[in-house]
Design an enzyme around this catalytic site. Structure first.
Site, PDB file in Angstrom:
ATOM      1  N   ARG A   1       0.846  -1.196   0.000  1.00  0.00           N
ATOM      2  CA  ARG A   1       0.000   0.000   0.000  1.00  0.00           C
ATOM      3  C   ARG A   1       0.879   1.242   0.000  1.00  0.00           C
ATOM      4  O   ARG A   1       1.794   1.355   0.803  1.00  0.00           O
ATOM      5  CB  ARG A   1      -0.861  -0.045   1.263  1.00  0.00           C
ATOM      6  CG  ARG A   1      -2.102   0.756   1.206  1.00  0.00           C
ATOM      7  CD  ARG A   1      -2.946   0.452   2.419  1.00  0.00           C
ATOM      8  NE  ARG A   1      -2.461   1.102   3.610  1.00  0.00           N
ATOM      9  CZ  ARG A   1      -3.243   1.537   4.590  1.00  0.00           C
ATOM     10  NH1 ARG A   1      -4.552   1.374   4.515  1.00  0.00           N
ATOM     11  NH2 ARG A   1      -2.753   2.103   5.649  1.00  0.00           N
TER      12      ARG A   1
ATOM     13  N   THR B   1      -1.030   7.674  -0.974  1.00  0.00           N
ATOM     14  CA  THR B   1      -2.336   7.543  -1.651  1.00  0.00           C
ATOM     15  C   THR B   1      -3.183   6.420  -1.060  1.00  0.00           C
ATOM     16  O   THR B   1      -4.386   6.357  -1.299  1.00  0.00           O
ATOM     17  CB  THR B   1      -2.127   7.237  -3.143  1.00  0.00           C
ATOM     18  OG1 THR B   1      -1.509   5.939  -3.246  1.00  0.00           O
ATOM     19  CG2 THR B   1      -1.235   8.279  -3.814  1.00  0.00           C
TER      20      THR B   1
ATOM     21  N   ASP C   1       0.535  -1.500  12.349  1.00  0.00           N
ATOM     22  CA  ASP C   1       0.983  -2.043  11.059  1.00  0.00           C
ATOM     23  C   ASP C   1       1.353  -3.521  11.244  1.00  0.00           C
ATOM     24  O   ASP C   1       2.344  -3.854  11.896  1.00  0.00           O
ATOM     25  CB  ASP C   1       2.196  -1.250  10.558  1.00  0.00           C
ATOM     26  CG  ASP C   1       2.545  -1.633   9.132  1.00  0.00           C
ATOM     27  OD1 ASP C   1       2.558  -0.750   8.271  1.00  0.00           O
ATOM     28  OD2 ASP C   1       2.801  -2.838   8.875  1.00  0.00           O
TER      29      ASP C   1
ATOM     30  N   ASP D   1       4.865  -4.736   9.993  1.00  0.00           N
ATOM     31  CA  ASP D   1       5.955  -4.223  10.837  1.00  0.00           C
ATOM     32  C   ASP D   1       6.000  -4.956  12.170  1.00  0.00           C
ATOM     33  O   ASP D   1       7.073  -5.283  12.682  1.00  0.00           O
ATOM     34  CB  ASP D   1       5.772  -2.716  11.087  1.00  0.00           C
ATOM     35  CG  ASP D   1       6.196  -1.882   9.891  1.00  0.00           C
ATOM     36  OD1 ASP D   1       6.878  -2.432   8.985  1.00  0.00           O
ATOM     37  OD2 ASP D   1       5.857  -0.691   9.856  1.00  0.00           O
TER      38      ASP D   1
HETATM   39  C1  PRP Z   1      -1.139  -4.056   4.752  1.00  0.00           C
HETATM   40  C2  PRP Z   1      -2.022  -5.280   4.936  1.00  0.00           C
HETATM   41  C3  PRP Z   1      -2.876  -5.250   3.702  1.00  0.00           C
HETATM   42  C4  PRP Z   1      -3.046  -3.764   3.461  1.00  0.00           C
HETATM   43  C5  PRP Z   1      -4.407  -3.362   3.932  1.00  0.00           C
HETATM   44  O1  PRP Z   1      -0.099  -4.348   3.901  1.00  0.00           O
HETATM   45  O2  PRP Z   1      -1.302  -6.464   5.082  1.00  0.00           O
HETATM   46  O3  PRP Z   1      -2.286  -5.888   2.594  1.00  0.00           O
HETATM   47  O4  PRP Z   1      -2.037  -3.097   4.219  1.00  0.00           O
HETATM   48  O5  PRP Z   1      -4.681  -2.056   3.592  1.00  0.00           O
HETATM   49  P1  PRP Z   1      -5.824  -1.667   2.547  1.00  0.00           P
HETATM   50  O6  PRP Z   1      -7.011  -2.487   2.879  1.00  0.00           O
HETATM   51  O7  PRP Z   1      -6.031  -0.193   2.799  1.00  0.00           O
HETATM   52  O8  PRP Z   1      -5.289  -1.930   1.169  1.00  0.00           O
HETATM   53  P2  PRP Z   1       1.080  -3.300   3.598  1.00  0.00           P
HETATM   54  O9  PRP Z   1       0.761  -2.510   2.370  1.00  0.00           O
HETATM   55  O10 PRP Z   1       1.385  -2.524   4.828  1.00  0.00           O
HETATM   56  O11 PRP Z   1       2.287  -4.220   3.194  1.00  0.00           O
HETATM   57  P3  PRP Z   1       3.125  -5.292   4.054  1.00  0.00           P
HETATM   58  O12 PRP Z   1       2.214  -6.473   4.253  1.00  0.00           O
HETATM   59  O13 PRP Z   1       4.259  -5.598   3.148  1.00  0.00           O
HETATM   60  O14 PRP Z   1       3.543  -4.674   5.353  1.00  0.00           O
HETATM   61  N1  URA Z   2      -2.334  -2.098   7.207  1.00  0.00           N
HETATM   62  C1  URA Z   2      -1.997  -2.451   8.471  1.00  0.00           C
HETATM   63  O1  URA Z   2      -1.051  -3.216   8.685  1.00  0.00           O
HETATM   64  N2  URA Z   2      -2.723  -1.931   9.483  1.00  0.00           N
HETATM   65  C2  URA Z   2      -3.755  -1.103   9.288  1.00  0.00           C
HETATM   66  O2  URA Z   2      -4.382  -0.667  10.284  1.00  0.00           O
HETATM   67  C3  URA Z   2      -4.090  -0.736   7.966  1.00  0.00           C
HETATM   68  C4  URA Z   2      -3.360  -1.258   6.947  1.00  0.00           C
END
Ligand code: PRP
Ligand code: URA
Length: 206
Positions: A102, A106, A197, A200
């Protein structure tokens, strides 16, 4: 398609400990795997079975065998935290991977990797712990649906109402199984109360 929020004392206990900001990555991974098992049991509740004949030590018995191949598809990276829950429960599960990230400004998803086994005639479990705006979940479901699985279920730990609405609009035939439906998104599109997150916290990259 219905959202199922798993209502179970063990799930509630595990999720509360995941939410706790004092929980470090080692415990976070373990809690995710254990909560994931409960979510996966719920997500696979309606899978078809076929009669299976076995001999117990005492007499013949007609039991059940899963009638459909399962494919687990974690959305990288956070979805990897749920993968062992599926393969622990059902080791014959095939595994595909989707990479989605994500954009911090944006909040739109960017896909950067995909490797799926053939999905025709198989049931796919899409694993992504956080359903926030629903952008990543919807894009991942679109990718999976293009491969025409027999069925698709979305499994998440925490969902926001906004994400559920987005999934229901874009993928009305895809059931969602969640550990909790939280209140809302904040101004950074994070789920509140949420757990922060997920990726993380799972990997200690804060
Ligand atoms: C997080 C999570 C989802 C997304 C959700 O991933 O694991 O994939 O955000 O957000 P959304 O519903 O608004 O799209 P992230 O983009 O943080 O990547 P990561 O898993 O690599 O940390
Ligand atoms: N992705 C995450 O990991 N946490 C949130 O709350 C939203 C998006």
């Amino acid at each position: 398609m219905p959202l199922t929020v798993v209502d179970h004392p063990l799930a509630a206990d595990l999720l509360t400990r995941l939410r706790d900001k004092r929980t470090g990555p080692a415990e976070f991974r373990s809690l995710t795997r254990r909560l994931g098992a409960i979510l996966v049991v719920e997500a696979t509740r309606s899978l078809a079975v076929t009669p299976s004949e076995v001999e117990t030590p005492l007499e013949p018995f007609t039991g059940s065998a899963l009638a459909v191949d399962l494919v687990a598809i974690p959305v990288l990276r956070a979805g990897l935290g749920l993968l062992d829950a599926v393969t622990d429960l059902y080791p014959d599960t095939m595994v595909g991977y989707l990479g989605m990230e994500r954009d911090e400004e944006t909040h739109e998803p960017r896909d950067y990797y995909a490797k799926l086994p053939p999905l025709a005639g198989r049931h796919a479990l899409l694993l992504d712990p956080m359903l926030a705006t629903g952008g990543s979940g919807s894009a991942a479901a679109t990718y999976v649906q293009a491969a025409q699985p027999l069925g698709l279920t979305f499994v998440c730990v925490v969902a926001a109402p906004e994400g559920v609405e987005r999934m229901e609009a874009d993928h009305p035939g895809v059931p969602i199984v969640a550990g909790a439906l939280d209140r809302q998104l904040n101004e950074h599109a994070y789920i509140v109360p949420g757990l922060g997150d997920f990726g993380d916290r799972l990997y200690g990259t804060v």
